[in-house]
Design a protein around this motif. Sequence first.
Motif, short mmCIF file in Angstrom:
data_model
loop_
_atom_site.label_atom_id
_atom_site.label_comp_id
_atom_site.label_asym_id
_atom_site.label_seq_id
_atom_site.Cartn_x
_atom_site.Cartn_y
_atom_site.Cartn_z
N LEU A 93 0.82 -1.21 0.00
CA LEU A 93 0.00 0.00 0.00
C LEU A 93 0.86 1.26 0.00
O LEU A 93 1.95 1.28 0.58
N PRO A 94 0.36 2.34 -0.60
CA PRO A 94 1.12 3.60 -0.66
C PRO A 94 0.98 4.40 0.63
O PRO A 94 0.42 5.51 0.65
N ILE A 95 1.48 3.86 1.73
CA ILE A 95 1.43 4.53 3.03
C ILE A 95 2.76 5.25 3.25
O ILE A 95 3.83 4.65 3.11
N LYS A 96 2.68 6.51 3.63
CA LYS A 96 3.87 7.33 3.80
C LYS A 96 4.61 6.94 5.09
O LYS A 96 4.00 6.53 6.06
N ASN A 97 5.93 7.09 5.05
CA ASN A 97 6.78 6.86 6.23
C ASN A 97 6.62 5.45 6.79
O ASN A 97 6.50 5.25 8.00
N LYS A 98 6.67 4.45 5.93
CA LYS A 98 6.50 3.08 6.39
C LYS A 98 7.65 2.63 7.28
O LYS A 98 8.81 2.95 7.04
N ALA A 99 7.29 1.86 8.30
CA ALA A 99 8.29 1.15 9.10
C ALA A 99 8.67 -0.15 8.40
O ALA A 99 7.98 -0.60 7.47
N ASP A 100 9.75 -0.74 8.83
CA ASP A 100 10.12 -2.06 8.33
C ASP A 100 8.99 -3.05 8.66
O ASP A 100 8.43 -3.02 9.75
#
Length: 241
Positions: free
Chosen positions: A201-208
Amino acid sequence: MDWQRLLFEFLGTGLMILFGVGVHSDEVLVKTKYRGSGHIFAITTWAFGISVVLWIFGGVCINPAMALTQAILGLLPWSMFVPVAIADLLGAFVGALIVWVMYADHFKASADEVDPIAVRNIFSTNPNCRNLPRNYFVEALATTIFLTAILAVDKNPNFTVQLPIAVGLIVWAVGMGLGGTTGFAMNQARDLGPRLAYQVLPIKNKADNDWAYGLIVPGTAPFVGAIAAALFLRYVLPLGL
């Protein structure tokens, strides 16, 4: 192959995730109506949501671990085990995608305000204290109790409570009592389907995405619990399974 059964597994698991990932989105993301409602709110919604799924779709597994237990006990043909597991995983993946569509504005508003780990954990389970052997034990034990309880209620002729109500209560009790360390996946579809959705998904600021944990603990420990539950049901409880 029972295509209606597979359709119901897909739809049922998707609906379960709609409730479950949806309530975590409610609880974590900014500008939702129920932000900060807490773990009791979340676990109760998971429990009632699974009851709703069973009322709609009947005796679906919505869980590859449950499918394995049923296959071992002869309640599900072995030929259906892999198709059911795949249907469950796909349903969970699609359900998580739908939740993102529903909350896309809230995910966007949360990008610079909410901890990326908390956003990731909307989708998947992760321990606050990472100790893989202990995390694995907790998930296997919780799954054993969870599956044993469900099938004990379902197969005991002395119990007259509706199975969807019983399953909801079991989810609630296991979640409250055993879920505090790992987040109680007890279900590969519940964890890995949404985890994959988070990955794409195009979620900003993804974590590992922590696949090392996901594939090992929620990925395999529920199968260990499934085997233990099947053995307990067959050789300890007098249910004739």
